[in-house]
Design an enzyme around this catalytic site. Structure first.
Site, PDB file in Angstrom:
ATOM      1  N   LYS A 188     -40.070  71.871  85.884  1.00  0.00           N
ATOM      2  CA  LYS A 188     -40.062  72.936  84.861  1.00  0.00           C
ATOM      3  C   LYS A 188     -39.650  72.357  83.508  1.00  0.00           C
ATOM      4  O   LYS A 188     -38.691  71.585  83.431  1.00  0.00           O
ATOM      5  CB  LYS A 188     -39.059  74.026  85.264  1.00  0.00           C
ATOM      6  CG  LYS A 188     -39.380  74.680  86.597  1.00  0.00           C
ATOM      7  CD  LYS A 188     -38.229  75.553  87.065  1.00  0.00           C
ATOM      8  CE  LYS A 188     -36.980  74.749  87.319  1.00  0.00           C
ATOM      9  NZ  LYS A 188     -35.873  75.536  87.890  1.00  0.00           N
ATOM     10  N   THR A 227     -31.652  83.447  78.367  1.00  0.00           N
ATOM     11  CA  THR A 227     -32.470  82.835  79.419  1.00  0.00           C
ATOM     12  C   THR A 227     -31.656  82.572  80.690  1.00  0.00           C
ATOM     13  O   THR A 227     -32.036  81.730  81.494  1.00  0.00           O
ATOM     14  CB  THR A 227     -33.063  81.508  78.912  1.00  0.00           C
ATOM     15  OG1 THR A 227     -31.975  80.676  78.461  1.00  0.00           O
ATOM     16  CG2 THR A 227     -34.054  81.717  77.784  1.00  0.00           C
ATOM     17  N   GLY A 229     -30.767  82.589  84.212  1.00  0.00           N
ATOM     18  CA  GLY A 229     -31.466  82.960  85.448  1.00  0.00           C
ATOM     19  C   GLY A 229     -32.947  82.627  85.485  1.00  0.00           C
ATOM     20  O   GLY A 229     -33.632  82.977  86.445  1.00  0.00           O
ATOM     21  N   THR A 230     -33.456  81.923  84.470  1.00  0.00           N
ATOM     22  CA  THR A 230     -34.902  81.601  84.475  1.00  0.00           C
ATOM     23  C   THR A 230     -35.293  80.773  85.700  1.00  0.00           C
ATOM     24  O   THR A 230     -36.332  81.018  86.316  1.00  0.00           O
ATOM     25  CB  THR A 230     -35.316  80.829  83.211  1.00  0.00           C
ATOM     26  OG1 THR A 230     -34.425  79.727  83.040  1.00  0.00           O
ATOM     27  CG2 THR A 230     -35.291  81.693  81.973  1.00  0.00           C
ATOM     28  N   CYS A 232     -33.689  80.365  88.717  1.00  0.00           N
ATOM     29  CA  CYS A 232     -33.559  81.105  89.982  1.00  0.00           C
ATOM     30  C   CYS A 232     -34.713  82.092  90.122  1.00  0.00           C
ATOM     31  O   CYS A 232     -35.281  82.263  91.211  1.00  0.00           O
ATOM     32  CB  CYS A 232     -32.238  81.865  90.035  1.00  0.00           C
ATOM     33  SG  CYS A 232     -30.783  80.815  89.864  1.00  0.00           S
TER      34      CYS A 232
HETATM   35  N1  LIG Z   1     -37.779  80.380  76.065  1.00  0.00           N
HETATM   36  C1  LIG Z   1     -38.689  80.390  77.049  1.00  0.00           C
HETATM   37  N2  LIG Z   1     -39.881  81.025  76.886  1.00  0.00           N
HETATM   38  C2  LIG Z   1     -40.799  81.037  77.850  1.00  0.00           C
HETATM   39  N3  LIG Z   1     -40.633  80.442  79.063  1.00  0.00           N
HETATM   40  C3  LIG Z   1     -39.476  79.778  79.290  1.00  0.00           C
HETATM   41  C4  LIG Z   1     -38.451  79.714  78.312  1.00  0.00           C
HETATM   42  N4  LIG Z   1     -37.398  78.996  78.833  1.00  0.00           N
HETATM   43  C5  LIG Z   1     -37.769  78.651  80.076  1.00  0.00           C
HETATM   44  N5  LIG Z   1     -39.020  79.088  80.357  1.00  0.00           N
HETATM   45  C6  LIG Z   1     -39.756  78.959  81.606  1.00  0.00           C
HETATM   46  O1  LIG Z   1     -38.881  79.486  82.616  1.00  0.00           O
HETATM   47  C7  LIG Z   1     -39.055  78.766  83.829  1.00  0.00           C
HETATM   48  C8  LIG Z   1     -37.715  78.154  84.251  1.00  0.00           C
HETATM   49  O2  LIG Z   1     -37.540  76.944  83.518  1.00  0.00           O
HETATM   50  P1  LIG Z   1     -36.170  76.281  83.107  1.00  0.00           P
HETATM   51  O3  LIG Z   1     -36.476  74.875  82.747  1.00  0.00           O
HETATM   52  O4  LIG Z   1     -35.511  77.140  82.069  1.00  0.00           O
HETATM   53  O5  LIG Z   1     -35.356  76.419  84.457  1.00  0.00           O
HETATM   54  P2  LIG Z   1     -33.854  76.118  84.741  1.00  0.00           P
HETATM   55  O6  LIG Z   1     -33.281  75.225  83.714  1.00  0.00           O
HETATM   56  O7  LIG Z   1     -33.814  75.653  86.165  1.00  0.00           O
HETATM   57  O8  LIG Z   1     -33.154  77.535  84.638  1.00  0.00           O
HETATM   58  P3  LIG Z   1     -31.575  77.823  84.923  1.00  0.00           P
HETATM   59  O9  LIG Z   1     -30.824  77.364  83.733  1.00  0.00           O
HETATM   60  O10 LIG Z   1     -31.574  79.300  85.104  1.00  0.00           O
HETATM   61  O11 LIG Z   1     -31.181  77.055  86.132  1.00  0.00           O
HETATM   62  C9  LIG Z   1     -40.156  77.735  83.547  1.00  0.00           C
HETATM   63  O12 LIG Z   1     -41.408  78.267  83.896  1.00  0.00           O
HETATM   64  C10 LIG Z   1     -40.040  77.529  82.042  1.00  0.00           C
HETATM   65  O13 LIG Z   1     -41.247  77.024  81.505  1.00  0.00           O
HETATM   66  C1  LIG Z   2     -24.677  81.119  91.447  1.00  0.00           C
HETATM   67  C2  LIG Z   2     -25.596  80.413  90.501  1.00  0.00           C
HETATM   68  N1  LIG Z   2     -26.695  79.815  91.006  1.00  0.00           N
HETATM   69  C3  LIG Z   2     -27.546  79.168  90.172  1.00  0.00           C
HETATM   70  C4  LIG Z   2     -27.304  79.119  88.812  1.00  0.00           C
HETATM   71  C5  LIG Z   2     -28.244  78.363  87.895  1.00  0.00           C
HETATM   72  O1  LIG Z   2     -28.765  79.136  86.927  1.00  0.00           O
HETATM   73  C6  LIG Z   2     -26.144  79.776  88.320  1.00  0.00           C
HETATM   74  N2  LIG Z   2     -25.841  79.770  86.996  1.00  0.00           N
HETATM   75  N3  LIG Z   2     -25.327  80.410  89.194  1.00  0.00           N
END
Ligand SMILES: Nc1ncnc2c1ncn2[C@@H]1O[C@H](COP(=O)(O)OP(=O)(O)OP(=O)(O)O)[C@@H](O)[C@H]1O
Ligand SMILES: Cc1ncc(CO)c(N)n1
Length: 284
Positions: A188, A227, A229-230, A232
């Protein structure tokens, strides 16, 4: 996804199990997973691996669950209710990673989506350092899909974060992750630090079937700080779509749309990073 598609088919509702941590703030972890499953017409079950005291400002405490309690939860669900798909999130420790792998092997679970959660958006550690290699050797070989963000991919590969600054470097990293045995890797790009990434959120999917081929999933980047929870939400939506019978490419594309809608309607609750609104797809 249309309203018609979320009505359970032919008498039996599809089931998905999430093995993950609790987020008191309601935006990530178990709470995001169960909201997503419900929104997509999938019956959600859960095994809680740990508690976090968390809100929009940060993670204020984390308490791993006793390993025996995680075992009892997974056993209770899989020995009786069963499941069509499984998602793993925050697994806390090497013991919980190994236990999860053992039980998923015991029950021959399919459609396993591993979200290799290591850090919260605020940078708090959600997985102990020595659990990373157990994740690579025990859990990833069972995974139909692993869904790292860029920092997680670097941690799993032993790369520096500065090694991934472009979509082509993301593709190379995703291909390298296939060495651990997951059938597909979705890297991602939410964290991509690249000029093009100012406008677009790009993810890369590669598969064991043909590692030379890669698919890009791209969407306009929404200018928001909210953002939480994106990651999860993306992984649990893919899990739900697999439980509903979709193939991987369609499941990833549908999950990308669902998450994009949820980010575009995010709720700015609290003083910091607000959370996605999982019901956004109903009205958008
Ligand atoms: N500002 C944004 N606008 C549109 N799509 C986004 C944005 N930020 C993240 N995404 C999309 O959201 C999804 C999750 O990506 P991300 O890289 O943010 O995950 P993550 O870092 O594992 O999230 P978390 O911090 O919740 O663990 C992907 O499809 C990414 O392209
Ligand atoms: C409990 C939990 N799981 C996953 C993430 C990653 O977003 C978080 N912030 N908290």
């Amino acid at each position: 996804m249309s309203a018609a598609a979320v009505i359970p088919r032919a008498g039996r509702v599809p089931i998905a199990l999430t093995i993950a941590g609790s987020d008191s703030g309601g935006g990530a972890g178990i709470q995001a997973d169960l909201k997503t499953f419900q929104e997509l017409g999938v019956f959600g079950t859960s095994a809680i691996t740990g508690l976090t005291a968390q809100n929009s400002v940060g993670v204020h405490g984390i308490w791993p669950a006793p390993v025996s309690s995680v075992e009892a939860q997974i056993e209770a669900v899989l020995s009786d209710i069963g499941t069509d798909a499984v998602k793993t999130g925050m697994l806390c420790s090497v013991e919980i990673v190994k236990l999860t792998a053992r039980l998923l092997r015991k029950y021959r679970s399919s459609h396993i989506v591993v979200d290799p959660v290591t850090l919260s958006k605020h940078g708090s550690a959600l997985l102990e350092g020595d659990a990373v290699s157990a994740m690579c050797t025990e859990l990833l070989p069972l995974a139909e899909l692993v869904t790292p963000n860029i920092p997680e991919a670097c941690l799993l590969l032993g790369w520096q974060e500065s090694d991934i600054r472009s979509v082509s470097a993301m593709t190379e990293a995703a291909r390298s992750l296939l060495q651990y045995g997951p059938r597909h890797v979705l890297l991602k790009g939410g964290h991509l630090d690249d000029q093009a990434a100012n406008e677009t959120a790009i993810d890369v999917l590669v598969s064991q079937e043909d590692p030379s081929r890669h698919l890009l999933f791209s969407a306009p980047r929404i200018a928001t700080v909210h953002t939480h929870g994106t990651g999860c939400t993306t992984a649990s939506a893919i899990t739900a779509f697999l439980a509903l019978g979709m193939q991987m490419e369609e499941a990833v594309g549908s999950a990308k749309r669902f998450t994009h809608q949820a980010i575009s309607s995010a709720v700015p609750l609290g003083a910091g990073i607000g959370s996605l609104w999982h019901a956004a797809h109903r009205t958008l």
